[in-house]
Write an enzyme that holds these catalytic residues in place. Structure first.
Site, short mmCIF file in Angstrom:
data_model
loop_
_atom_site.label_atom_id
_atom_site.label_comp_id
_atom_site.label_asym_id
_atom_site.label_seq_id
_atom_site.Cartn_x
_atom_site.Cartn_y
_atom_site.Cartn_z
N HIS A 304 0.85 -1.19 0.00
CA HIS A 304 0.00 0.00 0.00
C HIS A 304 0.89 1.24 0.00
O HIS A 304 1.92 1.24 0.65
CB HIS A 304 -0.93 0.00 1.23
CG HIS A 304 -2.09 0.91 1.06
ND1 HIS A 304 -2.00 2.25 1.30
CD2 HIS A 304 -3.34 0.66 0.61
CE1 HIS A 304 -3.18 2.80 1.04
NE2 HIS A 304 -4.00 1.87 0.62
N ASP A 361 -7.96 -5.55 0.00
CA ASP A 361 -8.42 -6.36 -1.13
C ASP A 361 -8.02 -7.81 -1.02
O ASP A 361 -8.54 -8.65 -1.76
CB ASP A 361 -7.88 -5.79 -2.44
CG ASP A 361 -8.55 -4.48 -2.76
OD1 ASP A 361 -9.75 -4.38 -2.52
OD2 ASP A 361 -7.85 -3.55 -3.20
N1 ACO Z 1 4.10 -7.55 -4.41
C1 ACO Z 1 5.46 -7.58 -4.55
N2 ACO Z 1 6.23 -6.49 -4.52
C2 ACO Z 1 5.62 -5.31 -4.34
C3 ACO Z 1 4.22 -5.19 -4.18
C4 ACO Z 1 3.46 -6.37 -4.23
N3 ACO Z 1 2.14 -6.34 -4.08
N4 ACO Z 1 3.88 -3.90 -4.02
C5 ACO Z 1 5.04 -3.22 -4.07
N5 ACO Z 1 6.08 -4.06 -4.25
C6 ACO Z 1 7.50 -3.72 -4.32
C7 ACO Z 1 7.80 -2.91 -5.57
O1 ACO Z 1 8.11 -3.74 -6.67
C8 ACO Z 1 8.96 -2.07 -5.10
O2 ACO Z 1 10.10 -2.88 -5.06
P1 ACO Z 1 11.56 -2.23 -5.41
O3 ACO Z 1 11.80 -1.20 -4.35
O4 ACO Z 1 12.49 -3.38 -5.36
O5 ACO Z 1 11.42 -1.64 -6.79
C9 ACO Z 1 8.61 -1.75 -3.65
O6 ACO Z 1 7.76 -2.84 -3.21
C10 ACO Z 1 7.85 -0.43 -3.48
O7 ACO Z 1 6.68 -0.50 -4.26
P2 ACO Z 1 6.02 0.71 -5.03
O8 ACO Z 1 5.57 0.23 -6.39
O9 ACO Z 1 6.88 1.91 -4.96
O10 ACO Z 1 4.73 0.96 -4.16
P3 ACO Z 1 3.60 2.00 -4.52
O11 ACO Z 1 3.32 2.74 -3.27
O12 ACO Z 1 3.90 2.81 -5.72
O13 ACO Z 1 2.36 1.05 -4.91
C11 ACO Z 1 0.55 -0.40 -4.70
C12 ACO Z 1 1.40 0.69 -4.02
C13 ACO Z 1 0.02 0.11 -6.07
C14 ACO Z 1 -0.66 -0.71 -3.83
C15 ACO Z 1 1.43 -1.66 -4.89
O14 ACO Z 1 1.83 -2.13 -3.63
C16 ACO Z 1 0.72 -2.75 -5.68
O15 ACO Z 1 0.73 -2.72 -6.91
N6 ACO Z 1 0.09 -3.72 -4.97
C17 ACO Z 1 -0.64 -4.77 -5.65
C18 ACO Z 1 -1.99 -4.27 -6.12
C19 ACO Z 1 -2.95 -4.03 -4.98
O16 ACO Z 1 -3.12 -4.88 -4.11
N7 ACO Z 1 -3.62 -2.87 -5.02
C20 ACO Z 1 -4.62 -2.50 -4.01
C21 ACO Z 1 -4.22 -1.28 -3.29
S1 ACO Z 1 -5.26 -0.93 -1.97
C22 ACO Z 1 -6.62 -0.32 -2.66
O17 ACO Z 1 -6.68 0.26 -3.70
C23 ACO Z 1 -7.81 -0.51 -1.86
#
Ligand code: ACO
Length: 427
Positions: A304, A361
């Protein structure tokens, strides 16, 4: 504590006020930055940008705190109902008994869509994505509503808000019924908001049918947990559209489009697809997690932007999920898989160091499966739940006398000036 921040650039210093919120978060007010220094800020994805001051929802991502108008989400999920929580978000206070009765009355009064709108559904292909239909139909419904909400009159705002909140549920269910070739039900006056939604979705006019109370309560909790989440992608979209002085229905329709994607409201669907894929392939959870890591892919339902400790909604929904499955006597292999996946990921260094925890989710899809909601409708349920938050944010923007149109700047990285080359001379 300093009440100003100083920026030094090009041998000059510039002071900017530091504003402090009611929960003591601090922000540098840089609204005069460009005028005074010629600089703008660059913050791709807005991770450090406060786009507005808002009194609706408070989140502390480090502590795992979520409060609507000051009330902890845990208390609301335990004691409140979705219409009551919607009232709280939109009006700022919990309603008293009379206010709640009046508001429920309005939801019942406005639950029908205009008869002409029933034909609109026929224009969509039967496999049209439900979020596309929802967004289009909210806009269409707006054509039958007063364009101008008199915000200075709270009764007028309440009428409009009740219309939107009530109709969105009728539209959502109608889109599903149409896609299945089933007759579109008329809502009932004697059912609660959420029971009515289940009735509209699943009951047949030629058979007695009462939605199961356990499912009604579980879905009500799902709606409460989704009701607002401060400046997320869809709510920011709603505020952006509202800032151009667009109407409530148009702004909400834009919110639906923003919510659609798998990184936001589409994640609940993506989680179940992921669990189904693991289940069908017979792959072990450990091997799946390893593949996610090596591909630098995303484990859906994890992570998140704001919560870096745990998502308080995930804890509540996990419990609700356990309870509803136990009460209904349903054994869902995907729930067992989800629990195992959570356990493995939470022990894994990759997820620990990135502070990745299950979000709301991760478990909401399991509840929706128990309610027999089809996969494509999962984000639609998220949209129904988020509607009070969108309406509250729309109101906050539109009733702010000092509000300006939202218009971020950019750092341009394209070509510098070029001279037009006639077609015949181009290589
Ligand atoms: N699984 C594995 N790795 C992840 C995940 C994940 N779900 N989420 C983030 N990471 C990793 C990224 O690849 C990144 O790694 P790095 O530093 O080696 O490049 C690091 O964690 C930081 O991630 P960001 O992409 O910078 O996180 P951001 O804050 O931009 O994205 C988000 C947040 C979109 C929720 C992301 O975690 C994601 O895509 N999760 C999966 C989709 C999801 O569950 N969305 C629901 C969100 S809650 C909602 O809308 C109610």
């Amino acid at each position: 504590m300093s009440d100003k921040a100083t920026l030094t650039y090009g041998g000059k210093s510039y002071d900017f006020p530091v504003v402090v919120g009611t929960e003591h978060e601090r922000a540098v007010d840089i609204s005069k930055l460009r005028a005074e220094s010629g600089l703008i800020t660059l913050d791709d994805g807005y991770a450090n940008t406060g786009s507005c001051a808002s009194s609706i929802t408070f989140i502390d991502g480090e502590q795992g705190i979520l409060r609507y108008r000051g009330y902890p989400i845990e208390e609301l999920a335990q004691h409140s109902t979705f219409p009551e929580t919607a009232y709280l978000l939109m009006f700022g206070e919990l309603p008293n008994a009379t206010q709640l009765m009046e508001f429920r009355g309005l939801l019942t009064e406005h639950q029908f869509i205009h008869e002409n709108m029933r034909h609109h559904f026929e224009g969509f292909p039967s496999d049209a994505p439900p979020m596309a239909i929802l967004s289009a139909m909210i806009n269409a419904a707006g054509c039958f509503e007063p364009a101008l909400v008199e915000l200075e009159r709270s009764d007028h705002f309440m009428q409009s808000a009740a219309r939107l909140l009530s109709k969105v549920r009728t539209i959502a269910a109608a889109s599903y019924r149409k896609s299945m070739g089933l007759p579109i039900n008329y809502p009932r006056y004697d059912l609660s908001y959420t029971a009515n939604f289940l009735y509209l979705m699943f009951c047949m006019p030629n058979m007695p049918c009462e939605p199961e109370p356990e499912l009604v309560r579980a879905l009500d909790v799902v709606f409460i947990l989704h009701a607002d989440h401060e400046q997320n992608c869809s709510t920011s979209t709603v505020r952006m559209v509202a800032s151009s002085q667009a109407g409530m229905f148009a702004s909400a329709a834009a919110g639906v489009c923003a919510l659609w994607g798998p990184l936001h409201g589409g994640a609940n669907m993506a989680v179940v697809e992921m669990l189904e894929q693991i289940h069908q392939s017979g792959e072990s959870v450990e091997s799946f997690v390893s593949r996610v890591k090596s591909a630098h892919a995303k484990l859906m339902g994890f992570g998140h932007r704001v919560y870096k400790n745990f998502d308080p909604r995930a804890k509540i929904i996990k419990r609700a999920c356990d309870q509803v499955l136990a009460k209904l006597g349903v054994r869902d292999p995907l729930l067992e898989l989800a629990l195992r996946l959570e356990e493995v990921a939470l022990r894994d260094e990759y997820f620990i160091e990135r502070k990745l925890y299950p979000n709301v989710d991760f478990y909401s899809g399991i509840i929706m499966r128990a309610a027999k909601i089809p996969l494509g409708m999962f984000p639609v349920l998220f949209a129904i739940g988020r509607m009070p938050g969108w309406i509250a944010n729309w109101r906050e923007v539109r009733s702010n006398a000092k509000a300006r149109i939202y218009r971020p700047r950019q750092v341009y990285t394209g070509p510098t000036q070029r001279t037009y080359v006639p077609l015949a001379e181009r290589k």
